[in-house]
Design a protein around this motif. Sequence first.
Motif, mmCIF file in Angstrom:
data_model
loop_
_atom_site.group_PDB
_atom_site.id
_atom_site.type_symbol
_atom_site.label_atom_id
_atom_site.label_comp_id
_atom_site.label_asym_id
_atom_site.label_seq_id
_atom_site.Cartn_x
_atom_site.Cartn_y
_atom_site.Cartn_z
ATOM 1 N N LEU A 118 0.769 7.482 -6.149
ATOM 2 C CA LEU A 118 -0.382 8.378 -6.231
ATOM 3 C C LEU A 118 -0.009 9.780 -5.752
ATOM 4 O O LEU A 118 -0.343 10.779 -6.380
ATOM 5 N N LEU A 128 0.825 -1.206 0.000
ATOM 6 C CA LEU A 128 0.000 0.000 0.000
ATOM 7 C C LEU A 128 0.861 1.259 0.000
ATOM 8 O O LEU A 128 0.542 2.235 -0.683
ATOM 9 N N VAL A 146 -0.671 17.379 4.923
ATOM 10 C CA VAL A 146 -1.877 16.580 5.119
ATOM 11 C C VAL A 146 -1.555 15.110 4.870
ATOM 12 O O VAL A 146 -0.498 14.781 4.353
ATOM 13 N N ARG A 147 -2.510 14.256 5.174
ATOM 14 C CA ARG A 147 -2.183 12.836 5.048
ATOM 15 C C ARG A 147 -2.144 12.379 3.588
ATOM 16 O O ARG A 147 -2.893 12.864 2.745
ATOM 17 N N GLY A 148 -1.245 11.451 3.318
ATOM 18 C CA GLY A 148 -1.155 10.859 2.000
ATOM 19 C C GLY A 148 -2.336 9.935 1.750
ATOM 20 O O GLY A 148 -3.171 9.721 2.626
ATOM 21 N N HIS A 149 -2.382 9.383 0.524
ATOM 22 C CA HIS A 149 -3.558 8.642 0.092
ATOM 23 C C HIS A 149 -3.906 7.464 0.994
ATOM 24 O O HIS A 149 -5.061 7.104 1.128
ATOM 25 N N MET A 150 -2.893 6.835 1.575
ATOM 26 C CA MET A 150 -3.187 5.591 2.266
ATOM 27 C C MET A 150 -2.960 5.640 3.764
ATOM 28 O O MET A 150 -3.037 4.617 4.438
ATOM 29 N N GLU A 162 -4.676 6.548 7.108
ATOM 30 C CA GLU A 162 -6.112 6.640 7.416
ATOM 31 C C GLU A 162 -6.440 7.759 8.397
ATOM 32 O O GLU A 162 -7.548 8.289 8.382
ATOM 33 N N VAL A 218 2.172 1.979 -3.435
ATOM 34 C CA VAL A 218 1.142 2.597 -4.278
ATOM 35 C C VAL A 218 0.906 4.040 -3.860
ATOM 36 O O VAL A 218 0.740 4.931 -4.706
#
Lengths: 541, 541
Positions: free
Chosen positions: A216, A209, A363-367, A369, A212
């Motif tokens: 992204l 994850l 801010v938080r990355g795509h994965m 949570e 990936v």
Amino acid sequence: MSDLYQANLDQNPANYTPLSPLSFLRRSRDVYPEHVAVIYGDRRYTWAEVYQRCVRLAGALGARGIGPGDTVAVMAANLPEMFEAHFGVPMTGAVLNAINIRLDAATVRFILEHGEARVFLVDREFGPVAREALDGMDDPPLVVGIDDPTFAGGEVLGELDYDALLAEGSADADWQLPADEWHAIALNYTSGTTGNPKGVVYHHRGAYLNAVSNALTWSMGEHPVYLWTLPMFHCNGWCFPWTLAATAGTSVCLRQVRAEAVFQAIAEHRVSHFCGAPIVLNTLLSADSALRAGIAHEVKVMTAGAAPPAAVIAGMEKMGMRVTHVYGLTETYGPVTLCAWQGRRWDDLTEDQKAALKARQGVRGHMLEGLMVADPETLTPVPQDGVTLGEVFMRGNNVMKGYLKNPAATAEAFAGGWFHSGDLAVWHEDGYIQVKDRSKDIIISGGENISSIEIEDVLYRHPKVQEAAVVAKTDAKWGETPCAFVTLRPGSQCEAEEIIAFCRDNMARFKAPRFVVFCDLPKTSTGKVQKYVLRDQAESL
Amino acid sequence: MSDLYQANLDQNPANYTPLSPLSFLRRSRDVYPEHVAVIYGDRRYTWAEVYQRCVRLAGALGARGIGPGDTVAVMAANLPEMFEAHFGVPMTGAVLNAINIRLDAATVRFILEHGEARVFLVDREFGPVAREALDGMDDPPLVVGIDDPTFAGGEVLGELDYDALLAEGSADADWQLPADEWHAIALNYTSGTTGNPKGVVYHHRGAYLNAVSNALTWSMGEHPVYLWTLPMFHCNGWCFPWTLAATAGTSVCLRQVRAEAVFQAIAEHRVSHFCGAPIVLNTLLSADSALRAGIAHEVKVMTAGAAPPAAVIAGMEKMGMRVTHVYGLTETYGPVTLCAWQGRRWDDLTEDQKAALKARQGVRGHMLEGLMVADPETLTPVPQDGVTLGEVFMRGNNVMKGYLKNPAATAEAFAGGWFHSGDLAVWHEDGYIQVKDRSKDIIISGGENISSIEIEDVLYRHPKVQEAAVVAKTDAKWGETPCAFVTLRPGSQCEAEEIIAFCRDNMARFKAPRFVVFCDLPKTSTGKVQKYVLRDQAESL
């Protein structure tokens, strides 16, 4: 959940596969077999070739008894062999322990023993320190030397070398994905400024994850050309070996990060992406501008490891390099936040304003949570006011399994269902976090919190300053007071008064350092300034 | 796996979160709250607003007793409400059943009953057919009307309308990710040309991964502008509502796919991506070229649903649209293979050669774990010779949980640990697959397999042919013989002999159709040609 969707709808080999970045290697072999995967000097390997070499490595390790749950350590520069180890080792079910190449022999030995390494791959450059680490070990691992013919120094250790090991494995050797995606894939020791390093365990699911997520977050597309300026031992090169398999990219390997070699590689291979700590960026900025000849394309740069001074970001952008500031820790597989660009709302700002925004951790990355700045005791989020200090907390699938053989530290790190980063930050109104300091680096002067990073940022804007670090010095009146350590640019001369006056003019006066020491900065093996050394020095002034 | 990496390294809320595309919605709300997420006519919703509307929907459904494992059906055009249902429904733990809007009342009723829908959201355009489907149902669902003020026809059904439902929910309503990522998120009925449709069940894990796979496969980057030419009821718009949440993109909604509206939306919103069956591409190609005024940017187009004729691909490329051919089935969350471009090796080919390569279904996408062409009985892969016919098999996390309440069909589909696609293909030397036919569409003439698709491809190259379909016709001498059904371009005239001669000149003579019928082609609700209707017609010639 009602029975309707539970009955006779189970997992089976057709509809469930454990997540593992090894799948990406197999796909790049299947889909882009002829695409160049790895470049190092005159060496070139396609994805088909890299795949084959990894399978040979796995086959050879397997034949020597390495299997699920065993540890394979490696101490190597950013070489093709290091890249291959990220696949060949987990293909056997074993766990890759990439050891920081700048460590001393005692620490290397601690890691080999604590991680219970059964095999140890050693690049000739680090042969001498590895020999010392191994000397007299009760149960030493099988040592395999990596003999890079382009490197003259060091010493090739071991019973056999890497090429001989590969020759023991078949290119058709069978290998399996892990039986469970929660199985460990890597072991990475923290640099721990005090006490023994802790062994951070990554699992296949998280590695998949996070690989990936990198693609992204950076909009890497297919076939990026990635330059290895970030050490692969550092959070597994922040998981980029696996990202490059997912994107069928090209890895341009480099033994050492020198400005000339970096610029030459960028020009020659049309490098599209590289990562590095701010010090790497600084090295490039300070280099002779003639070295940049022949680079007309845009290069994307990810930086982490410390908040990049706004001046460094602005300088890189002027060189045509787009900087993305990211942030994370070894425990989070490397960066998990980014300073995401807010399109038109930010496009029209001045370069300085942009650089200041980009210096935030974001801010938080795509994965990832969950991300919050909160009270470390109650876990209550702080107000998003840009002022209130709290600790940074994360949760998600790219947070470590825990610390190896250290349940107490693991429990402490995960108390309350969040990972405790130990970093202090404010939370801005727009939801962006900004790290102010490590918990232990904050300076409390007259009851006011002073961020050492904020002072450093001002120091970096002084034209004569090359590098700067600020620590607390005990003060009879104020409790603590800031003390600055500064390295001047080559050929510059300066008095402490000039630096202090500059700080007073550019920030709240009470935050200005009262002591300035000119010297070279002591650094950890990953290039971070060793503030504990400076703190001792400050106290003895 | 040894104990070393198993002890005290368990999952906990800090390091494990079930994979769900709902996480992407929350992230886009957190990171890009002001970015426009949905456009429909004069309506605009930012990601913050869409999030809020979805939470309201979830809150309102929850208050009416909808929860984990319940089914919420929807029958709507590509409206903002349809987009929102992809998030608001699963936020309650319920399962979204998007029903094909072109179905007849009897089939809609079958689906509502079989899927045990407890709520039914109905766009006014489909009010009349929904009313008929619901009429006299023993246990009818709660019906909620979607009243689109820009659409005059139809009928608003139900006890309350969608806006009133949203008003019942709080924008602060609490919602949870699924307790288990294997929980169902969507139910999609196959169009099944014979017998009752089968209910394909998707889970959160697969929806998350397939959403990401779309973004990687198409290198979508951040903030794509996506035009809804693909129906959202079709494999959940191939999972693109979730992809757009992952990429913080903008959805441009369209009630109907008409060339004028499509080109206008592309120009006005600078659409970067859209999907559609080859018939959608054909519609754009046949349109007045004046409609394309004002479009200077490149548009990426994904096409699936049938092999696009090479002529259609070439025509689109000439219009500045880059076509990616993808392939999959309802059972695989939509497309899972793509005809990946092989860079420089393909760049220098002629347009026709490129189009021919692009007409192949290609290689597996990033998150499909296995793809093969194999003997349907033994599952032995066929040679990669471009000639030997076999069935296409897939495996991976983007393969369905199974068919709802149909364990026999599920077991058959997954026999041997692979999903049986029912499509016949050859496997080329370069690893690309090319679908030749559905198992039942192959024509066996004199013992030779003839692909109906191959003949159709030749027919499409005839300048007077607008659409074509070929089926088998029983033949006393040859067993079967090809029979072509052709729609001519407006204003064209042609004799069967001319078509047959053209085929003989452009392919193996024995493959040329012996019968040609000029007519409009009967189509399924998803735009696929109903070959079983044509087969009946061919037999009665």
